[in-house]
Design a protein around this motif. Structure first.
Motif, PDB file in Angstrom:
ATOM      1  N   LEU A 144       0.605  -1.250  -0.197  1.00 31.43           N
ATOM      2  CA  LEU A 144       0.032  -0.036   0.240  1.00 31.43           C
ATOM      3  C   LEU A 144       0.855   0.794   0.164  1.00 31.43           C
ATOM      4  O   LEU A 144       1.214   0.848   0.890  1.00 31.43           O
ATOM      5  CB  LEU A 144      -0.457   0.556   1.325  1.00 31.43           C
ATOM      6  CG  LEU A 144      -2.132  -0.700   1.323  1.00 31.43           C
ATOM      7  CD1 LEU A 144      -3.536  -0.659   2.931  1.00 31.43           C
ATOM      8  CD2 LEU A 144      -2.935   0.019   0.264  1.00 31.43           C
ATOM      9  N   PRO A 145       0.486   2.111  -0.729  1.00 35.02           N
ATOM     10  CA  PRO A 145       1.285   3.149  -0.797  1.00 35.02           C
ATOM     11  C   PRO A 145       1.002   4.302   0.222  1.00 35.02           C
ATOM     12  O   PRO A 145       0.142   3.971   1.545  1.00 35.02           O
ATOM     13  CB  PRO A 145       1.139   3.607  -2.648  1.00 35.02           C
ATOM     14  CG  PRO A 145      -0.604   3.721  -2.170  1.00 35.02           C
ATOM     15  CD  PRO A 145      -0.301   2.358  -1.740  1.00 35.02           C
ATOM     16  N   GLU A 146       1.678   5.630   0.713  1.00 35.86           N
ATOM     17  CA  GLU A 146       1.223   6.566   1.726  1.00 35.86           C
ATOM     18  C   GLU A 146       0.265   7.516   0.702  1.00 35.86           C
ATOM     19  O   GLU A 146       0.653   8.045  -0.304  1.00 35.86           O
ATOM     20  CB  GLU A 146       2.856   7.339   1.541  1.00 35.86           C
ATOM     21  CG  GLU A 146       3.851   6.538   2.878  1.00 35.86           C
ATOM     22  CD  GLU A 146       3.182   6.224   3.921  1.00 35.86           C
ATOM     23  OE1 GLU A 146       2.295   6.794   4.620  1.00 35.86           O
ATOM     24  OE2 GLU A 146       3.576   5.195   4.929  1.00 35.86           O
ATOM     25  N   LYS A 164     -10.711   0.206   1.079  1.00 30.93           N
ATOM     26  CA  LYS A 164     -11.071  -0.029   0.635  1.00 30.93           C
ATOM     27  C   LYS A 164     -11.154  -1.030  -0.933  1.00 30.93           C
ATOM     28  O   LYS A 164     -11.575  -2.391  -1.271  1.00 30.93           O
ATOM     29  CB  LYS A 164     -12.127   0.292   0.473  1.00 30.93           C
ATOM     30  CG  LYS A 164     -13.142   0.873   2.007  1.00 30.93           C
ATOM     31  CD  LYS A 164     -14.584   1.826   1.783  1.00 30.93           C
ATOM     32  CE  LYS A 164     -15.188   2.116   2.924  1.00 30.93           C
ATOM     33  NZ  LYS A 164     -15.321   0.783   3.903  1.00 30.93           N
ATOM     34  N   THR A 165     -10.128  -0.980  -1.031  1.00 28.81           N
ATOM     35  CA  THR A 165      -9.522  -1.383  -2.363  1.00 28.81           C
ATOM     36  C   THR A 165      -9.060  -2.726  -2.486  1.00 28.81           C
ATOM     37  O   THR A 165      -8.917  -3.672  -2.638  1.00 28.81           O
ATOM     38  CB  THR A 165      -8.711  -0.321  -2.994  1.00 28.81           C
ATOM     39  OG1 THR A 165      -9.116   0.640  -3.553  1.00 28.81           O
ATOM     40  CG2 THR A 165      -7.612  -0.919  -4.472  1.00 28.81           C
ATOM     41  N   ARG A 166      -8.165  -2.485  -1.512  1.00 33.22           N
ATOM     42  CA  ARG A 166      -7.493  -3.819  -0.752  1.00 33.22           C
ATOM     43  C   ARG A 166      -8.849  -4.720  -0.227  1.00 33.22           C
ATOM     44  O   ARG A 166      -8.145  -6.343  -0.423  1.00 33.22           O
ATOM     45  CB  ARG A 166      -6.275  -3.247   0.380  1.00 33.22           C
ATOM     46  CG  ARG A 166      -5.706  -5.085   0.437  1.00 33.22           C
ATOM     47  CD  ARG A 166      -3.998  -4.410   1.558  1.00 33.22           C
ATOM     48  NE  ARG A 166      -4.939  -4.161   2.777  1.00 33.22           N
ATOM     49  CZ  ARG A 166      -3.679  -3.729   3.507  1.00 33.22           C
ATOM     50  NH1 ARG A 166      -1.511  -3.998   3.371  1.00 33.22           N
ATOM     51  NH2 ARG A 166      -3.621  -2.998   4.623  1.00 33.22           N
ATOM     52  N   ASP A 167      -9.820  -4.386   0.334  1.00 32.86           N
ATOM     53  CA  ASP A 167     -10.850  -5.392   1.221  1.00 32.86           C
ATOM     54  C   ASP A 167     -11.810  -6.043  -0.442  1.00 32.86           C
ATOM     55  O   ASP A 167     -11.741  -6.735   0.238  1.00 32.86           O
ATOM     56  CB  ASP A 167     -11.238  -3.870   1.780  1.00 32.86           C
ATOM     57  CG  ASP A 167     -11.380  -3.919   3.282  1.00 32.86           C
ATOM     58  OD1 ASP A 167     -10.294  -3.940   3.692  1.00 32.86           O
ATOM     59  OD2 ASP A 167     -11.946  -2.446   3.922  1.00 32.86           O
ATOM     60  N   ARG A 239       1.305  -4.491  -5.232  1.00 28.82           N
ATOM     61  CA  ARG A 239       1.015  -3.176  -5.630  1.00 28.82           C
ATOM     62  C   ARG A 239      -0.279  -1.961  -5.623  1.00 28.82           C
ATOM     63  O   ARG A 239      -0.731  -3.079  -6.565  1.00 28.82           O
ATOM     64  CB  ARG A 239       2.555  -2.507  -5.331  1.00 28.82           C
ATOM     65  CG  ARG A 239       2.116  -2.390  -7.080  1.00 28.82           C
ATOM     66  CD  ARG A 239       3.806  -1.729  -7.499  1.00 28.82           C
ATOM     67  NE  ARG A 239       3.801  -1.355  -9.017  1.00 28.82           N
ATOM     68  CZ  ARG A 239       3.737  -2.304  -9.674  1.00 28.82           C
ATOM     69  NH1 ARG A 239       4.011  -3.823  -9.495  1.00 28.82           N
ATOM     70  NH2 ARG A 239       4.378  -1.608 -11.203  1.00 28.82           N
ATOM     71  N   ILE A 240      -0.690  -1.373  -4.932  1.00 34.09           N
ATOM     72  CA  ILE A 240      -1.553  -0.199  -5.494  1.00 34.09           C
ATOM     73  C   ILE A 240      -1.413   0.794  -6.141  1.00 34.09           C
ATOM     74  O   ILE A 240      -0.088   1.455  -4.923  1.00 34.09           O
ATOM     75  CB  ILE A 240      -2.469  -0.173  -3.931  1.00 34.09           C
ATOM     76  CG1 ILE A 240      -2.987  -2.153  -4.027  1.00 34.09           C
ATOM     77  CG2 ILE A 240      -3.309   0.245  -4.408  1.00 34.09           C
ATOM     78  CD1 ILE A 240      -4.313  -2.499  -2.579  1.00 34.09           C
ATOM     79  N   VAL A 250     -10.263   9.592  -7.882  1.00 35.40           N
ATOM     80  CA  VAL A 250      -8.868   9.032  -6.968  1.00 35.40           C
ATOM     81  C   VAL A 250      -8.809   7.761  -8.135  1.00 35.40           C
ATOM     82  O   VAL A 250     -10.056   6.600  -7.677  1.00 35.40           O
ATOM     83  CB  VAL A 250      -9.625   8.835  -5.596  1.00 35.40           C
ATOM     84  CG1 VAL A 250      -7.227   7.967  -5.789  1.00 35.40           C
ATOM     85  CG2 VAL A 250      -8.943  10.111  -5.085  1.00 35.40           C
ATOM     86  N   GLU A 251      -8.389   7.650  -8.782  1.00 40.43           N
ATOM     87  CA  GLU A 251      -8.233   6.172  -9.768  1.00 40.43           C
ATOM     88  C   GLU A 251      -7.166   5.613  -9.314  1.00 40.43           C
ATOM     89  O   GLU A 251      -5.649   5.938  -8.713  1.00 40.43           O
ATOM     90  CB  GLU A 251      -8.048   6.691 -11.454  1.00 40.43           C
ATOM     91  CG  GLU A 251      -7.411   5.828 -11.849  1.00 40.43           C
ATOM     92  CD  GLU A 251      -7.801   5.999 -13.585  1.00 40.43           C
ATOM     93  OE1 GLU A 251      -8.501   6.895 -14.263  1.00 40.43           O
ATOM     94  OE2 GLU A 251      -6.253   6.300 -14.011  1.00 40.43           O
ATOM     95  N   VAL A 252      -7.431   4.363  -8.456  1.00 44.12           N
ATOM     96  CA  VAL A 252      -6.439   3.440  -7.814  1.00 44.12           C
ATOM     97  C   VAL A 252      -5.770   2.713  -9.215  1.00 44.12           C
ATOM     98  O   VAL A 252      -7.513   1.794  -9.526  1.00 44.12           O
ATOM     99  CB  VAL A 252      -7.248   2.607  -6.664  1.00 44.12           C
ATOM    100  CG1 VAL A 252      -6.481   1.580  -6.398  1.00 44.12           C
ATOM    101  CG2 VAL A 252      -7.290   4.209  -6.119  1.00 44.12           C
TER     102      VAL A 252
END
Length: 365
Positions: A144-146, A164-167, A239-240, A250-252
């Motif tokens: 996860l990035p800062e 939530k993306t990682r969720d 990685r994200i 915010v584009e992830v």
């Protein structure tokens, strides 16, 4: 070290080890992969979500819908570059005993080294002979990035979106129930319900899976009557990242490789094989003042999937790994060779190289 001998500089020793590890092993025959890509723009400038497949879909061999590239392995014989006896001594205990790697923070510049000695996966050590032995367990392998204030979101909101993306990744590709073939309800609940075409795809994919509507494009599932996972660990590396997207969203982007060790479903089965899936999913956490979206949900932007030993041009809605008996009867593929552990190549490049190939080869499993 004998008296009078000069010590070897650290960088020289590390270079020597890298060159030693570059020796290859006799890779077990392993079916590789279906590669698929969907990359569509989603929303009109009016702010209402545009159906994600509103643009003309890619075509393959005259059929409509998403294109798919399957890679089915032929036997691949790789040769150890150094004396195999000496190499085995240097790396004794590999395939599970080495220290875990630090989280991936950027794309690597080369593939991971190949194990110097052939180590087949076992029930006790299902990641033997695989770079995944040093990868993280579950979400621990996803960097996860800062967080920082981006677009319409504050630093705290970005941090929440990343979590939530990682969720979503956990709920779609790591959840034990989903891996046993259950519907990924928690993952689906995180997708913007106002993307009607996405919702139509999800409804169809689990009831009537096909090339165009395949749940494996976003979710990892095995048919529990045929295949079961070994243990409760899925190895991951990826990685994200994020940036400001359209209308201040915010584009992830998530780019993660998952390694699933499996055996046949009947009790007492002990032949372990691995299914490997690399997914790149791009999602947009939209400003609700500009886009119709429910709280704590994202809009799907695009995804790309490349799987090894998950089935070649099979659309059952489940990964269909093969074992030694099926591999012995299979024909060599005509597609390109792919190293499923190579994360130095972007998914875009991987898809472009695969092109319209059918079943190809994986260099290792």
């Amino acid at each position: 070290m004998g008296k009078g001998e000069e010590s070897i500089p650290d960088e020289e020793w590390e270079r020597f080890l890298r060159e030693a590890e570059a020796g290859t092993q006799g890779a077990p025959e392993e079916p590789s992969a279906r590669a698929r890509m969907v990359a569509q723009q989603l929303r009109e400038e009016t702010g209402r979500p545009e159906p994600w497949r509103s643009q003309p879909p890619a075509r393959r061999q005259g059929s409509k819908g998403w294109y798919a590239v399957g890679l089915l392995v032929a036997a691949a014989l790789l040769v150890v570059a150094l004396d195999p006896g000496r190499v085995a001594g240097w790396f004794e205990g590999g395939g599970g005993e080495s220290a875990p790697l630090a989280a991936e923070s950027k794309r690597p510049d080369q593939p991971p080294p190949t194990e110097a000695t052939a180590q087949l996966p076992t029930l006790a050590k299902p990641f033997n002979g695989s770079p995944a032995a040093q990868w993280g367990d579950g979400t621990a392998g996803i960097g996860l990035p800062e967080p920082r204030a981006t677009g319409w979101m504050s630093k705290g909101q970005v941090a929440q979106a990343l979590e939530k993306t990682r969720d979503f990744l956990a709920a779609s590709s790591l959840d034990p129930g989903v891996l046993r073939g259950e519907r990924p309800r928690k993952a689906i609940a995180l997708i913007n319900p106002h993307q009607e075409d996405v919702q139509d795809y999800l409804a169809t994919a689990f009831g009537a899976p096909s090339r165009e509507n395949d749940p494996l494009l976003l979710f990892s599932r095995f048919e529990k009557t045929k295949t079961r996972l070994v243990g409760d660990v899925v190895k991951t590396r990826g990685r994200i990242t994020y940036r400001e997207g359209k209308r201040g969203a915010v584009e992830v982007t998530t780019d993660v490789t998952y390694v699933y060790p499996v055996v046949r479903a009947p009790a007492g089965s002990d032949e372990v094989t691995r299914t490997i899936a690399r997914r790149e999913v791009v999602m947009s956490w939209d400003d609700p003042a500009k886009v119709v979206v429910e709280p704590d949900t994202f809009s799907l932007v695009s995804y790309k999937v490349d799987t090894t030993n998950g089935g070649c041009d099979t659309f059952t809605g489940y990964f269909t790994p093969t074992f030694s008996a099926e591999r012995a009867a299979s024909r060599p593929g005509d597609g390109p060779e792919v190293d499923p552990y190579d994360r130095s190549t972007s998914m875009e490049t991987r898809m472009r190289e695969a092109g319209d190939a059918g079943c190809g080869t994986a260099t290792r499993s």
